[in-house]
Design a protein around this motif. Structure first.
Motif, PDB file in Angstrom:
ATOM      1  N   ALA A 111       0.831  -1.212   0.000  1.00  0.00           N
ATOM      2  CA  ALA A 111       0.000   0.000   0.000  1.00  0.00           C
ATOM      3  C   ALA A 111       0.865   1.261   0.000  1.00  0.00           C
ATOM      4  O   ALA A 111       0.350   2.373   0.055  1.00  0.00           O
ATOM      5  CB  ALA A 111      -0.935  -0.001   1.208  1.00  0.00           C
ATOM      6  N   PHE A 140       4.266   3.539  -1.725  1.00  0.00           N
ATOM      7  CA  PHE A 140       4.523   4.136  -3.046  1.00  0.00           C
ATOM      8  C   PHE A 140       4.964   3.071  -4.075  1.00  0.00           C
ATOM      9  O   PHE A 140       4.272   2.821  -5.073  1.00  0.00           O
ATOM     10  CB  PHE A 140       5.579   5.237  -2.869  1.00  0.00           C
ATOM     11  N   ILE A 141       6.091   2.427  -3.848  1.00  0.00           N
ATOM     12  CA  ILE A 141       6.604   1.503  -4.876  1.00  0.00           C
ATOM     13  C   ILE A 141       5.757   0.231  -4.899  1.00  0.00           C
ATOM     14  O   ILE A 141       5.431  -0.298  -5.976  1.00  0.00           O
ATOM     15  CB  ILE A 141       8.100   1.167  -4.642  1.00  0.00           C
ATOM     16  N   LEU A 164       0.340  -7.763   1.991  1.00  0.00           N
ATOM     17  CA  LEU A 164       0.372  -7.671   3.454  1.00  0.00           C
ATOM     18  C   LEU A 164       0.909  -6.290   3.840  1.00  0.00           C
ATOM     19  O   LEU A 164       2.077  -5.982   3.571  1.00  0.00           O
ATOM     20  CB  LEU A 164       1.300  -8.758   4.025  1.00  0.00           C
ATOM     21  N   LYS A 215       0.687  -3.002   6.921  1.00  0.00           N
ATOM     22  CA  LYS A 215       0.253  -2.543   8.241  1.00  0.00           C
ATOM     23  C   LYS A 215      -0.561  -1.251   8.149  1.00  0.00           C
ATOM     24  O   LYS A 215      -1.207  -0.844   9.104  1.00  0.00           O
ATOM     25  CB  LYS A 215       1.514  -2.311   9.086  1.00  0.00           C
ATOM     26  N   LEU A 216      -0.482  -0.590   7.009  1.00  0.00           N
ATOM     27  CA  LEU A 216      -1.124   0.714   6.809  1.00  0.00           C
ATOM     28  C   LEU A 216      -0.629   1.730   7.837  1.00  0.00           C
ATOM     29  O   LEU A 216      -1.400   2.255   8.644  1.00  0.00           O
ATOM     30  CB  LEU A 216      -2.655   0.610   6.832  1.00  0.00           C
ATOM     31  N   THR A 217       0.659   1.981   7.813  1.00  0.00           N
ATOM     32  CA  THR A 217       1.223   3.082   8.600  1.00  0.00           C
ATOM     33  C   THR A 217       0.811   4.379   7.897  1.00  0.00           C
ATOM     34  O   THR A 217       0.088   4.348   6.896  1.00  0.00           O
ATOM     35  CB  THR A 217       2.767   3.012   8.620  1.00  0.00           C
ATOM     36  N   GLY A 225       1.064   4.020   4.202  1.00  0.00           N
ATOM     37  CA  GLY A 225       0.262   3.028   3.480  1.00  0.00           C
ATOM     38  C   GLY A 225      -1.106   3.600   3.166  1.00  0.00           C
ATOM     39  O   GLY A 225      -1.737   4.220   4.013  1.00  0.00           O
ATOM     40  N   ILE A 271       4.500  -7.077   9.519  1.00  0.00           N
ATOM     41  CA  ILE A 271       5.521  -8.098   9.240  1.00  0.00           C
ATOM     42  C   ILE A 271       6.229  -8.549  10.523  1.00  0.00           C
ATOM     43  O   ILE A 271       6.859  -9.596  10.544  1.00  0.00           O
ATOM     44  CB  ILE A 271       6.571  -7.634   8.197  1.00  0.00           C
ATOM     45  N   PHE A 317       8.712  -5.199   0.282  1.00  0.00           N
ATOM     46  CA  PHE A 317       8.874  -3.745   0.206  1.00  0.00           C
ATOM     47  C   PHE A 317       8.716  -3.092   1.576  1.00  0.00           C
ATOM     48  O   PHE A 317       9.192  -1.971   1.778  1.00  0.00           O
ATOM     49  CB  PHE A 317       7.780  -3.114  -0.677  1.00  0.00           C
ATOM     50  N   ALA A 327       8.672  -1.220   4.787  1.00  0.00           N
ATOM     51  CA  ALA A 327       9.766  -0.582   5.528  1.00  0.00           C
ATOM     52  C   ALA A 327       9.319   0.792   5.985  1.00  0.00           C
ATOM     53  O   ALA A 327       8.351   1.355   5.467  1.00  0.00           O
ATOM     54  CB  ALA A 327      10.999  -0.434   4.629  1.00  0.00           C
ATOM     55  N   THR A 342      10.825  -2.147  12.245  1.00  0.00           N
ATOM     56  CA  THR A 342      10.258  -2.675  10.999  1.00  0.00           C
ATOM     57  C   THR A 342      11.343  -3.193  10.051  1.00  0.00           C
ATOM     58  O   THR A 342      11.244  -4.294   9.520  1.00  0.00           O
ATOM     59  CB  THR A 342       9.403  -1.597  10.294  1.00  0.00           C
ATOM     60  N   VAL A 362      13.706  -5.819  -1.264  1.00  0.00           N
ATOM     61  CA  VAL A 362      13.856  -4.547  -1.979  1.00  0.00           C
ATOM     62  C   VAL A 362      14.649  -3.578  -1.095  1.00  0.00           C
ATOM     63  O   VAL A 362      14.179  -3.173  -0.037  1.00  0.00           O
ATOM     64  CB  VAL A 362      12.476  -3.947  -2.323  1.00  0.00           C
ATOM     65  N   SER A 394      18.141   3.155  -6.667  1.00  0.00           N
ATOM     66  CA  SER A 394      18.311   4.596  -6.450  1.00  0.00           C
ATOM     67  C   SER A 394      16.948   5.252  -6.209  1.00  0.00           C
ATOM     68  O   SER A 394      15.917   4.577  -6.149  1.00  0.00           O
ATOM     69  CB  SER A 394      18.992   5.207  -7.660  1.00  0.00           C
ATOM     70  N   LYS A 440       8.494  13.203   0.435  1.00  0.00           N
ATOM     71  CA  LYS A 440       9.719  13.032  -0.350  1.00  0.00           C
ATOM     72  C   LYS A 440       9.876  14.207  -1.317  1.00  0.00           C
ATOM     73  O   LYS A 440       8.885  14.864  -1.696  1.00  0.00           O
ATOM     74  CB  LYS A 440       9.668  11.705  -1.123  1.00  0.00           C
TER      75      LYS A 440
HETATM   76  P1  NAD Z   1       6.685   3.784   1.563  1.00  0.00           P
HETATM   77  O1  NAD Z   1       7.098   4.416   2.840  1.00  0.00           O
HETATM   78  O2  NAD Z   1       5.944   4.582   0.563  1.00  0.00           O
HETATM   79  O3  NAD Z   1       5.782   2.495   1.875  1.00  0.00           O
HETATM   80  C1  NAD Z   1       6.097   1.578   2.881  1.00  0.00           C
HETATM   81  C2  NAD Z   1       4.886   0.642   3.038  1.00  0.00           C
HETATM   82  O4  NAD Z   1       5.233  -0.345   4.016  1.00  0.00           O
HETATM   83  C3  NAD Z   1       3.616   1.335   3.532  1.00  0.00           C
HETATM   84  O5  NAD Z   1       2.505   0.865   2.812  1.00  0.00           O
HETATM   85  C4  NAD Z   1       3.527   0.916   4.993  1.00  0.00           C
HETATM   86  O6  NAD Z   1       2.186   0.880   5.480  1.00  0.00           O
HETATM   87  C5  NAD Z   1       4.149  -0.463   4.934  1.00  0.00           C
HETATM   88  N1  NAD Z   1       4.697  -0.889   6.233  1.00  0.00           N
HETATM   89  C6  NAD Z   1       5.518  -0.176   7.052  1.00  0.00           C
HETATM   90  N2  NAD Z   1       5.800  -0.889   8.153  1.00  0.00           N
HETATM   91  C7  NAD Z   1       5.153  -2.079   8.020  1.00  0.00           C
HETATM   92  C8  NAD Z   1       5.088  -3.256   8.825  1.00  0.00           C
HETATM   93  N3  NAD Z   1       5.714  -3.320  10.010  1.00  0.00           N
HETATM   94  N4  NAD Z   1       4.357  -4.297   8.371  1.00  0.00           N
HETATM   95  C9  NAD Z   1       3.708  -4.237   7.173  1.00  0.00           C
HETATM   96  N5  NAD Z   1       3.734  -3.150   6.384  1.00  0.00           N
HETATM   97  C10 NAD Z   1       4.456  -2.084   6.802  1.00  0.00           C
HETATM   98  O7  NAD Z   1       8.005   3.172   0.935  1.00  0.00           O
HETATM   99  P2  NAD Z   1       8.477   3.118  -0.591  1.00  0.00           P
HETATM  100  O8  NAD Z   1       9.087   4.406  -0.952  1.00  0.00           O
HETATM  101  O9  NAD Z   1       7.385   2.545  -1.396  1.00  0.00           O
HETATM  102  O10 NAD Z   1       9.668   2.051  -0.457  1.00  0.00           O
HETATM  103  C11 NAD Z   1       9.406   0.657  -0.524  1.00  0.00           C
HETATM  104  C12 NAD Z   1      10.696  -0.106  -0.322  1.00  0.00           C
HETATM  105  O11 NAD Z   1      11.637   0.268  -1.315  1.00  0.00           O
HETATM  106  C13 NAD Z   1      11.381   0.175   1.021  1.00  0.00           C
HETATM  107  O12 NAD Z   1      11.911  -1.029   1.500  1.00  0.00           O
HETATM  108  C14 NAD Z   1      12.483   1.156   0.686  1.00  0.00           C
HETATM  109  O13 NAD Z   1      13.570   1.028   1.572  1.00  0.00           O
HETATM  110  C15 NAD Z   1      12.850   0.707  -0.713  1.00  0.00           C
HETATM  111  N6  NAD Z   1      13.386   1.758  -1.618  1.00  0.00           N
HETATM  112  C16 NAD Z   1      12.715   2.935  -1.787  1.00  0.00           C
HETATM  113  C17 NAD Z   1      13.206   3.867  -2.698  1.00  0.00           C
HETATM  114  C18 NAD Z   1      12.500   5.189  -2.939  1.00  0.00           C
HETATM  115  O14 NAD Z   1      13.031   6.053  -3.642  1.00  0.00           O
HETATM  116  N7  NAD Z   1      11.292   5.404  -2.419  1.00  0.00           N
HETATM  117  C19 NAD Z   1      14.380   3.604  -3.410  1.00  0.00           C
HETATM  118  C20 NAD Z   1      15.047   2.394  -3.190  1.00  0.00           C
HETATM  119  C21 NAD Z   1      14.531   1.477  -2.306  1.00  0.00           C
END
Ligand code: NAD
Ligand code: DAU
Length: 356
Positions: free
Chosen positions: A11, A13-14, A33, A35-37, A40, A61, A82, A84, A101, A133, A189, A200
């Protein structure tokens, strides 16, 4: 074993972009799966909610029992991880959640993946993949003229966020080495594109500009990042899942290295064309206090994934940023859903009194 995959953090971004792309390009089902922080958002998945190949499970998780039940119920052929805490500035204000996390959560997932794999018949075990990831930030900061990060660059994380991701990468590596779990790690990146939470740089600048608010550039604005359009990242992950060698890591990047001030000026130029205002949006730029420990430069060497898996980015920054700005302009409802009270609290905490 079924043909389905489990995605954690779908839920975000990526993850949400990955699920959209998965449903569009693949036949298998995906279980999300999350958590919808604060990061999310189920609104990012509205277009796939009705798909019979998509299912949402609300969970953490770090809750090992629930992860175990999920694996038993769905018997997936892969986990794409994903989930984090992902924002460097938040990790500076409050690192504990990042340790929980990113490190503990990844550890618990790995434990359950290991247990699940041990229960599988040899052919299914051979086929199973745990794709982790991760980020280029684990490598630390580059010298101004040095070559980009490659897979053998030593780890040197500098923020609580990158340190927690580095720790999780090491755990993944150890689970392959010790238990022969079929892991894959991707280090990517900076991503940008639809559905990115506006804490961001890129979405923050687009939305602040549209509101006529200051565009806060940290320090001198000469910090450099390598920008990748999110759909390209999702395609790279699918390529690694299918063709990647277990135990290997793959660097992913856009080969679009730019300084932050260049990025902000390009966003302003695109907005000047698409949504002209009385004066250029670039007049809103304000240099503010720098991020503590701010990494000066990231750039990726992507020869390995290009050579071994035949993946390369399709989008240039120019084409990707235009699509991104158009998306934010076309989706005011999504934007108002994420810029609620808690978002405003964060902006206040991070930027109040930040001007130089
Ligand atoms: P984000 O912060 O947009 O989304 C994180 C998602 O993880 C959210 O939906 C949140 O609800 C969920 N989450 C957080 N803690 C949780 C838990 N304990 N259990 C279940 N769900 C949980 O992150 P993003 O930007 O989409 O990044 C996704 C992954 O890609 C991350 O691991 C990040 O380190 C990695 N990454 C991101 C980028 C970037 O530019 N955004 C680049 C390289 C790598
Ligand atoms: O490099 C990959 C990483 O990219 C991911 O692992 C992280 O999850 C992701 O958040 C991102 O980290 P950054 O710290 O590079 O991204 P952010 O968008 O926060 O900042 C990009 C650059 O812009 C960075 O040099 C800091 C600067 N910046 C950021 C914000 C939010 C500003 O100048 N002003 C701002 O208000």
């Amino acid at each position: 074993m079924q043909n389905s995959i489990i995605v954690t953090g779908g839920a975000g971004f990526i993850g949400s972009n990955f699920i959209h792309r998965w449903i569009e390009m693949e036949d298998a089902s995906v279980i999300n799966l999350d958590k919808l922080t604060y990061a999310g958002n189920l609104a990012s998945l509205q277009a796939v909610t009705e798909s019979p190949r998509y299912q949402f499970v609300h969970g953490d998780i770090c809750d090992q029992e629930s992860v175990r039940r999920l694996l038993e119920t769905h018997a997936p052929r892969a986990i794409v991880h994903f989930a984090a805490e992902s924002h460097v500035d938040r990790s500076i204000h409050g690192p504990a959640e990042f340790v929980r996390t990113n490190i503990e959560g990844t550890f618990k997932l790995l434990e359950e993946a290991r247990r699940y794999c041990e229960s599988l018949a040899p052919v299914a075990r051979e086929r199973f993949r745990f794709l982790h990831v991760s980020t280029d930030e684990v490598y630390g900061s580059l010298e101004p003229q040095g070559p980009g990060f490659c897979e053998t660059t030593p780890y040197a994380p500098n923020s609580p966020y990158s340190a927690s991701k580095a720790a999780s990468d090491h755990l993944v590596r150890a689970y392959h080495h010790t238990y022969r779990l079929s892991t894959l790690t991707t280090n990517c990146s900076n991503n940008y594109g639809p559905y990115q939470f506006p804490e961001k740089l890129i979405p923050l600048m687009i939305l602040n500009a549209l509101q006529g608010a200051a565009l806060p550039v940290y320090g001198d604005g000469e910090h450099r990042r390598d920008w990748l359009y999110v759909v390209d990242h999702c395609d790279a992950i699918r390529a690694v899942l299918v063709k990647g060698q277990p135990g290997q890591t793959y660097n992913i990047g856009g080969e679009q290295e730019m300084s932050n001030i260049e990025v902000v000026n390009i966003i302003c130029e695109v907005l000047d064309k698409l949504r002209p205002a009385a004066r250029s949006y670039s007049k809103l730029v304000q240099f503010v206090k720098d991020r503590p420990g701010h990494d000066r430069r990231y750039a990726m060497n992507i020869s390995k994934i290009r050579r071994e898996l035949g993946w390369e980015p399709k989008e240039s920054f120019k084409s990707g940023i235009r699509k991104t700005v158009e998306w934010y302009l076309a989706n005011p409802q999504w934007v108002s859903g994420v810029t609620s009270g808690s978002y405003r609290d964060w902006i206040k905490k991070q930027y109040q009194g930040a001007s130089n």
